[in-house]
Design an enzyme around this catalytic site. Structure first.
Site, PDB file in Angstrom:
ATOM      1  N   LYS A  47      39.771  33.911  35.911  1.00  0.00           N
ATOM      2  CA  LYS A  47      40.291  34.991  36.494  1.00  0.00           C
ATOM      3  C   LYS A  47      39.750  36.120  36.998  1.00  0.00           C
ATOM      4  O   LYS A  47      40.171  37.002  37.645  1.00  0.00           O
ATOM      5  CB  LYS A  47      41.497  35.086  35.601  1.00  0.00           C
ATOM      6  N   GLY A  48      38.415  36.386  36.287  1.00  0.00           N
ATOM      7  CA  GLY A  48      37.816  37.618  36.365  1.00  0.00           C
ATOM      8  C   GLY A  48      37.615  38.228  37.709  1.00  0.00           C
ATOM      9  O   GLY A  48      37.554  39.506  37.971  1.00  0.00           O
ATOM     10  N   GLU A 103      32.075  36.615  42.015  1.00  0.00           N
ATOM     11  CA  GLU A 103      32.035  36.518  40.706  1.00  0.00           C
ATOM     12  C   GLU A 103      32.017  37.912  40.143  1.00  0.00           C
ATOM     13  O   GLU A 103      31.660  38.962  40.988  1.00  0.00           O
ATOM     14  CB  GLU A 103      30.923  35.831  40.003  1.00  0.00           C
ATOM     15  N   ASP A 104      32.924  38.310  39.104  1.00  0.00           N
ATOM     16  CA  ASP A 104      32.972  39.613  38.605  1.00  0.00           C
ATOM     17  C   ASP A 104      31.680  39.687  37.717  1.00  0.00           C
ATOM     18  O   ASP A 104      31.072  40.859  37.737  1.00  0.00           O
ATOM     19  CB  ASP A 104      34.334  39.645  37.838  1.00  0.00           C
ATOM     20  N   ASP A 107      26.405  37.016  33.353  1.00  0.00           N
ATOM     21  CA  ASP A 107      26.073  37.660  31.779  1.00  0.00           C
ATOM     22  C   ASP A 107      25.007  36.826  31.162  1.00  0.00           C
ATOM     23  O   ASP A 107      23.906  37.276  31.650  1.00  0.00           O
ATOM     24  CB  ASP A 107      27.512  37.409  30.849  1.00  0.00           C
ATOM     25  N   LYS A 135      24.282  41.275  34.164  1.00  0.00           N
ATOM     26  CA  LYS A 135      23.682  41.750  32.892  1.00  0.00           C
ATOM     27  C   LYS A 135      21.998  41.131  32.808  1.00  0.00           C
ATOM     28  O   LYS A 135      21.672  40.587  33.454  1.00  0.00           O
ATOM     29  CB  LYS A 135      24.400  41.381  31.694  1.00  0.00           C
ATOM     30  N   PHE A 156      29.550  45.495  26.014  1.00  0.00           N
ATOM     31  CA  PHE A 156      30.583  44.529  26.355  1.00  0.00           C
ATOM     32  C   PHE A 156      31.629  45.370  27.383  1.00  0.00           C
ATOM     33  O   PHE A 156      32.277  46.565  27.042  1.00  0.00           O
ATOM     34  CB  PHE A 156      31.393  44.165  25.197  1.00  0.00           C
ATOM     35  N   VAL A 157      31.794  45.101  28.602  1.00  0.00           N
ATOM     36  CA  VAL A 157      32.665  45.605  29.452  1.00  0.00           C
ATOM     37  C   VAL A 157      34.000  44.950  29.675  1.00  0.00           C
ATOM     38  O   VAL A 157      34.167  43.871  29.717  1.00  0.00           O
ATOM     39  CB  VAL A 157      31.822  45.803  30.977  1.00  0.00           C
ATOM     40  N   ASP A 163      38.193  40.848  30.924  1.00  0.00           N
ATOM     41  CA  ASP A 163      38.996  40.932  29.859  1.00  0.00           C
ATOM     42  C   ASP A 163      38.514  40.984  28.285  1.00  0.00           C
ATOM     43  O   ASP A 163      37.155  40.603  28.504  1.00  0.00           O
ATOM     44  CB  ASP A 163      40.252  39.659  29.671  1.00  0.00           C
TER      45      ASP A 163
HETATM   46  C1  PRP Z   1      33.342  35.356  32.522  1.00  0.00           C
HETATM   47  C2  PRP Z   1      33.052  35.687  34.015  1.00  0.00           C
HETATM   48  C3  PRP Z   1      32.073  34.778  34.390  1.00  0.00           C
HETATM   49  C4  PRP Z   1      31.382  34.301  33.093  1.00  0.00           C
HETATM   50  C5  PRP Z   1      30.119  35.063  33.121  1.00  0.00           C
HETATM   51  O1  PRP Z   1      34.477  34.337  32.719  1.00  0.00           O
HETATM   52  O2  PRP Z   1      34.192  35.906  34.949  1.00  0.00           O
HETATM   53  O3  PRP Z   1      32.806  33.707  35.115  1.00  0.00           O
HETATM   54  O4  PRP Z   1      32.242  34.639  32.147  1.00  0.00           O
HETATM   55  O5  PRP Z   1      29.510  34.434  32.049  1.00  0.00           O
HETATM   56  P1  PRP Z   1      28.102  33.815  31.749  1.00  0.00           P
HETATM   57  O6  PRP Z   1      27.164  34.370  32.850  1.00  0.00           O
HETATM   58  O7  PRP Z   1      27.694  34.099  30.385  1.00  0.00           O
HETATM   59  O8  PRP Z   1      28.456  32.384  32.167  1.00  0.00           O
HETATM   60  P2  PRP Z   1      35.247  33.730  31.646  1.00  0.00           P
HETATM   61  O9  PRP Z   1      35.051  32.191  31.344  1.00  0.00           O
HETATM   62  O10 PRP Z   1      35.152  34.843  30.462  1.00  0.00           O
HETATM   63  O11 PRP Z   1      36.686  33.406  32.158  1.00  0.00           O
HETATM   64  P3  PRP Z   1      37.586  34.603  33.207  1.00  0.00           P
HETATM   65  O12 PRP Z   1      37.219  34.923  34.271  1.00  0.00           O
HETATM   66  O13 PRP Z   1      38.978  33.927  33.029  1.00  0.00           O
HETATM   67  O14 PRP Z   1      37.847  35.995  32.188  1.00  0.00           O
END
Ligand code: PRP
Length: 184
Positions: A47-48, A103-104, A107, A135, A156-157, A163
């Protein structure tokens, strides 16, 4: 929601609304130029990426189509579980299409490296990535986003779609969460 509404939960503001919008506009100009004359399908990762997508498409001057995928790589905490699974797949057939994944945050890079591999097996004409945030750990992964909004430090943002335990997504800014909130 604004950081002023969360005085005890936020350590600092990393990116203001103005900084985010200005960067989205710059990247939209690049994307308009790079994909000129080609049909572009934006794939937002739920959802990000919802807020990034909503604002980004409004900065574009070309027609685009949007589709969405939901994948899971995190639990409810702050650590990656190391497992990626599809919760909602694309509606569109992407064979022969130019795809830009939106993507948001990049990480660990686990989600995007897996996604790009997955989408590339579906016969797309091209698969590129736009991530608003990146990151430092992510640079070790085999993901080379074509567009990066901001390189950020290892903090942690939350906010602007990001979220912690499903909270803070509706924050206008991107902010550093106070470690006391997640027991850090
Ligand atoms: C978050 C973000 C990316 C992913 C990045 O999604 O939106 O999809 O983590 O992390 P990574 O590079 O370590 O794989 P999340 O799975 O938390 O779901 P969300 O978007 O619904 O919050």
């Amino acid at each position: 929601m604004d950081v002023d509404h969360l005085p005890t939960e936020i350590s600092s503001v990393l990116l203001t609304e103005e900084q985010i919008q200005e960067r989205l506009e710059q990247i939209a100009t690049e994307v308009d130029a790079d994909y000129q004359g080609r049909d572009l399908l934006l794939v937002g990762i739920l959802k990000g990426a919802t807020l990034v997508m909503a604002d980004f498409v409004r900065h574009l001057k070309s027609h685009v189509q949007m589709d969405w995928m939901a994948v899971s790589s995190y639990g409810s905490g702050t650590q990656s579980s190391g497992v990626v699974r599809i919760l909602k797949d694309l509606d569109a057939d992407i064979s022969g299409r130019h795809v830009l994944v939106v993507e948001d945050i990049l990480d660990t890079g686990l989600t995007l490296s897996w996604l790009v591999r997955n989408l590339s097996t579906r016969g797309a004409a091209s698969v590129e990535v736009f991530t608003l945030l990146r990151k430092p750990e992510a640079v070790k992964m085999p993901v080379s986003p074509r567009y990066v909004g901001f390189d950020i430090p290892e903090v942690f943002v939350v906010g602007y779609g990001l979220d912690y335990a499903e909270r803070y997504r509706n924050l206008r800014q991107i902010a550093v969460l106070d470690p006391r909130v997640y027991g850090g």
